[in-house]
Design a protein around this motif. Structure first.
Motif, PDB file in Angstrom:
ATOM      1  N   GLY A 237       0.877  -1.054  -0.075  1.00  8.38           N
ATOM      2  CA  GLY A 237      -0.228   0.120   0.159  1.00  8.38           C
ATOM      3  C   GLY A 237       0.967   1.120  -0.032  1.00  8.38           C
ATOM      4  O   GLY A 237       0.437   2.316  -0.479  1.00  8.38           O
ATOM      5  N   GLY A 238       1.946   1.044   0.743  1.00  8.55           N
ATOM      6  CA  GLY A 238       3.017   2.436   0.757  1.00  8.55           C
ATOM      7  C   GLY A 238       3.589   2.591  -0.503  1.00  8.55           C
ATOM      8  O   GLY A 238       3.702   3.665  -0.949  1.00  8.55           O
ATOM      9  N   MET A 239       3.988   1.559  -1.200  1.00  9.68           N
ATOM     10  CA  MET A 239       4.548   1.701  -2.389  1.00  9.68           C
ATOM     11  C   MET A 239       3.346   2.504  -3.500  1.00  9.68           C
ATOM     12  O   MET A 239       3.886   3.368  -4.357  1.00  9.68           O
ATOM     13  CB  MET A 239       4.870   0.467  -3.333  1.00  9.68           C
ATOM     14  N   PHE A 240       2.308   2.053  -3.408  1.00  7.70           N
ATOM     15  CA  PHE A 240       1.086   2.635  -4.418  1.00  7.70           C
ATOM     16  C   PHE A 240       0.907   3.975  -4.050  1.00  7.70           C
ATOM     17  O   PHE A 240       0.584   4.995  -4.781  1.00  7.70           O
ATOM     18  CB  PHE A 240      -0.038   1.753  -4.331  1.00  7.70           C
ATOM     19  N   LEU A 241       0.982   4.202  -2.610  1.00  8.34           N
ATOM     20  CA  LEU A 241       0.788   5.796  -2.252  1.00  8.34           C
ATOM     21  C   LEU A 241       1.820   6.447  -2.727  1.00  8.34           C
ATOM     22  O   LEU A 241       1.660   7.624  -3.383  1.00  8.34           O
ATOM     23  CB  LEU A 241       0.486   5.677  -0.854  1.00  8.34           C
ATOM     24  N   ILE A 513     -11.387  -1.860   5.950  1.00 10.12           N
ATOM     25  CA  ILE A 513      -9.911  -2.083   5.484  1.00 10.12           C
ATOM     26  C   ILE A 513      -9.304  -0.453   5.592  1.00 10.12           C
ATOM     27  O   ILE A 513      -9.901   0.508   5.352  1.00 10.12           O
ATOM     28  CB  ILE A 513     -10.114  -2.287   3.933  1.00 10.12           C
ATOM     29  N   THR A 514      -8.038  -0.684   6.039  1.00 11.27           N
ATOM     30  CA  THR A 514      -7.224   0.563   6.391  1.00 11.27           C
ATOM     31  C   THR A 514      -6.781   1.445   5.084  1.00 11.27           C
ATOM     32  O   THR A 514      -6.978   0.884   3.884  1.00 11.27           O
ATOM     33  CB  THR A 514      -5.996   0.486   6.912  1.00 11.27           C
ATOM     34  N   PHE A 515      -6.488   2.634   5.221  1.00 15.21           N
ATOM     35  CA  PHE A 515      -6.425   3.560   4.076  1.00 15.21           C
ATOM     36  C   PHE A 515      -5.421   3.365   2.996  1.00 15.21           C
ATOM     37  O   PHE A 515      -5.361   3.674   2.118  1.00 15.21           O
ATOM     38  CB  PHE A 515      -6.274   5.016   4.605  1.00 15.21           C
ATOM     39  N   LEU A 516      -4.140   2.812   3.534  1.00 12.39           N
ATOM     40  CA  LEU A 516      -3.088   2.504   2.620  1.00 12.39           C
ATOM     41  C   LEU A 516      -3.562   1.631   1.548  1.00 12.39           C
ATOM     42  O   LEU A 516      -3.005   1.726   0.421  1.00 12.39           O
ATOM     43  CB  LEU A 516      -1.871   1.696   3.339  1.00 12.39           C
ATOM     44  N   TRP A 517      -4.441   0.753   1.856  1.00  5.91           N
ATOM     45  CA  TRP A 517      -4.847  -0.363   0.891  1.00  5.91           C
ATOM     46  C   TRP A 517      -6.053   0.423  -0.322  1.00  5.91           C
ATOM     47  O   TRP A 517      -6.178  -0.116  -1.423  1.00  5.91           O
ATOM     48  CB  TRP A 517      -5.755  -1.347   1.269  1.00  5.91           C
ATOM     49  N   PHE A 518      -6.402   1.593   0.203  1.00  8.84           N
ATOM     50  CA  PHE A 518      -7.290   2.246  -0.882  1.00  8.84           C
ATOM     51  C   PHE A 518      -6.597   2.677  -2.062  1.00  8.84           C
ATOM     52  O   PHE A 518      -7.173   2.695  -3.333  1.00  8.84           O
ATOM     53  CB  PHE A 518      -7.721   3.675  -0.224  1.00  8.84           C
ATOM     54  N   ASN A 519      -5.265   2.905  -1.998  1.00 10.91           N
ATOM     55  CA  ASN A 519      -4.348   3.236  -3.249  1.00 10.91           C
ATOM     56  C   ASN A 519      -4.268   2.187  -4.265  1.00 10.91           C
ATOM     57  O   ASN A 519      -4.372   2.144  -5.285  1.00 10.91           O
ATOM     58  CB  ASN A 519      -3.052   3.587  -2.674  1.00 10.91           C
ATOM     59  N   VAL A 520      -4.198   0.917  -3.452  1.00  8.26           N
ATOM     60  CA  VAL A 520      -3.956  -0.405  -4.136  1.00  8.26           C
ATOM     61  C   VAL A 520      -5.340  -0.512  -5.106  1.00  8.26           C
ATOM     62  O   VAL A 520      -5.690  -0.973  -6.454  1.00  8.26           O
ATOM     63  CB  VAL A 520      -3.508  -1.609  -3.548  1.00  8.26           C
TER      64      VAL A 520
END
Length: 545
Positions: A237-241, A513-520
């Motif tokens: 998720g951090g990579m996508f963000l 689901i937590t916010f980092l996965w929103f980017n994915v």
């Protein structure tokens, strides 16, 4: 603050502003004003990128985040190095070769005008909301220190930034970022040294206490979509963000578009790939050391001074304060007896948290999150004279770098992607230069106004990243289509973005689901929808023929 602190703060800020005005002189064309004439060296871009992303929120909120939740927030950045390598290899060269002013200008060349317009509007909404959050952080500082109303503090900071940004454009922004990053580094070092110096234990003892408290926890390996910070959410998720922020957000793209060559732009990105995680680890470590300091020096019951004052006026406060003091003394005794008293330490910490929650409830602030006040409380009460001024200068420098970059990028997109593209297509360069200055001033005042509504968001570092994650998946997905899917059409891209944003908001409000996965999720939905819609469109065209 004492007189020397005010002198250090005033001299630092005045020097930064004057330096920015001096370096921004000669920005007399649109290309120089918005892209610095493509003359920036890699080291200026590198520190500007880092300073823009850091912001005052990093100082105020990231240290507080570590204080209450440990260092696991560093996992948020685990995917960033790979993202920066991908951007340096594939994204930056395409933007540089195309000669665009904005990332979204590229989308019209690849797809169509409405896709460019849609993504530009998404950026303006997202970044327009974020700039108010960025300005609220230094306003919080002045409100705590001076007791001034937040309206006054936000106006003061806003006008300061607007002054040199309107005058010098991106050149002024980049070179002031360069100096501001140096000031920030000095402030961080001073904060860590002071925290360790004031603690009654040595570094080994401090690490033992922080470890017993669960504050030294940089890696959590359990995979859990509902857990905000673990290795998997950070790497994926951090990579996508990071791909979206550094590769699709104009506030960052504009930094490396100013480079004198693509090689210089790549160097600036790769520097951040190497330096970003150590910097964030260092900042979080400061928060952990502040926790150790307050283990042996009694903290306030509530860190928010306004809430603390209200609680003190209530009938039940004395009993809550006694409960807090008993718990704190028990925690300190357990810390002094380590190792072997970890259970007692954690039980006392839990009792302190209960007492703190009771005090907040007495003041009418049930469920209070005062994370943003922890580091400020430490700085203003315990830092040596002169060092307080340096820390304040670092916080203000961080804020100014972020705000100036954001209002400059908002002005660039407003003028290039909206005004020049749709409203005034045939004006001369001087007209667009004036429009850029007016747009910069407008977005600066917009930030001042919206900052008034960013004061009760809890941890600001989490708030700003949650906000970005509501939109970044859609941005990343459409640029993924533009770069890697040559058969995708403008219609597929346009509706793919809409469906991606719908998926993000459905995930946000319909799941845990937590916010980092929103980017994915958003990115994948955009790509899948864009490819499928384009395939159906081609099939329909072939059938019609």
């Amino acid at each position: 603050m004492r007189p020397l602190d005010w002198v250090v703060l005033a001299v630092s800020l005045a020097g930064i502003v004057l330096y920015g005005l001096w370096r921004g002189r000669g920005s007399d064309t649109t290309q120089k004003y918005l892209l610095a004439g493509k003359t920036m060296p890699w080291y200026a871009m590198a520190l500007s990128i880092m300073a823009t992303q850091a912001s005052a929120i990093t100082f105020i909120s990231t240290t507080g985040q570590s204080y209450v939740d440990g260092m696991r927030f560093v996992q948020f950045y685990f995917g960033l190095p790979l993202a920066m390598i991908i951007i340096a290899a594939y994204v930056a060269p395409r933007f540089h070769a195309s000669g665009v002013y904005t990332a979204y200008e590229y989308l019209e060349r690849r797809f169509d005008a409405r896709t460019r317009a849609l993504v530009s509007v998404i950026f303006l909404i997202q970044r327009g909301l974020a700039v108010g959050v960025a300005l609220s952080a230094p306003a919080l500082v002045l409100t705590v220190i001076m007791g001034w109303p937040s309206e006054v503090t936000t106006l003061l900071m806003g006008l300061t930034v607007i002054g040199y940004t309107v005058s010098g454009g991106i050149a002024a922004v980049t070179w002031t970022d360069f100096v501001q990053m140096l000031v920030m580094t000095l402030g961080l070092v001073a904060a860590l040294v002071t925290a360790l110096w004031l603690s009654p234990v040595d570094l080994g003892g401090a690490l033992q206490v922080a470890g017993a408290a669960g504050r030294l926890n940089p890696a959590v390996w359990t995979f859990d979509l509902n857990d905000r910070y673990n290795v998997w959410s950070g790497v994926i998720g951090g990579m996508f963000l990071a791909l979206a922020y550094f590769g699709c957000d104009q506030s960052q793209v504009q930094r490396y578009l100013t480079g004198k060559s693509i090689a210089q732009a790549k160097l600036s990105l790769l520097f951040n790939a190497v330096a970003k995680i150590p910097m964030q680890f260092f900042i979080l470590f400061i928060g952990a050391m502040v926790f150790v300091f307050f283990t042996f020096t009694k903290p306030p019951v509530v860190f928010d001074p306004g809430v603390q004052a209200k609680a003190e006026q209530t009938a039940g406060y004395e009993a809550v304060e006694r409960e807090f003091n008993v718990a704190w003394n028990a925690r300190r005794a357990a810390a002094e007896a380590l190792p072997g008293t970890e259970a007692e330490f954690k039980a006392a910490q839990k009792a302190m948290d209960v007492a703190r929650a009771k005090a907040a409830t007495l003041a009418g602030h049930e469920g209070l999150n005062d994370t943003n006040y922890i580091f400020l409380s430490f700085v203003t009460r315990y830092m040596p004279v002169g060092v307080v001024g340096l820390i304040m200068a670092a916080i203000f420098a961080a804020a100014m770098s972020t705000i100036s970059a954001e209002i400059n990028s908002l002005a660039t997109v407003s003028v290039i992607d909206v005004y020049r593209r749709h409203l005034r297509k045939e004006a001369d360069d001087r007209h667009y230069l004036r429009a850029s200055r007016w747009a910069t001033g407008f977005w600066g005042m917009y930030a001042v106004v919206t900052a008034q509504y960013a004061t009760n968001l809890g941890s600001l570092i989490e708030a700003v990243n949650m906000l970005g994650s509501l939109f970044y998946g859609g941005l990343l997905g459409v640029f993924g289509l533009a770069f890697f899917y040559p058969k995708v059409t403008g219609r597929g891209a346009f509706y793919g973005v809409l469906l991606g944003e719908a998926a993000i908001f459905a995930t946000r409000f319909g799941t845990e689901i937590t916010f980092l996965w929103f980017n994915v999720i958003g990115c994948l939905v955009v790509i899948v929808a864009g490819v499928m819609i384009s395939a159906l469109e081609r099939r329909g065209t072939a059938a019609a023929e």
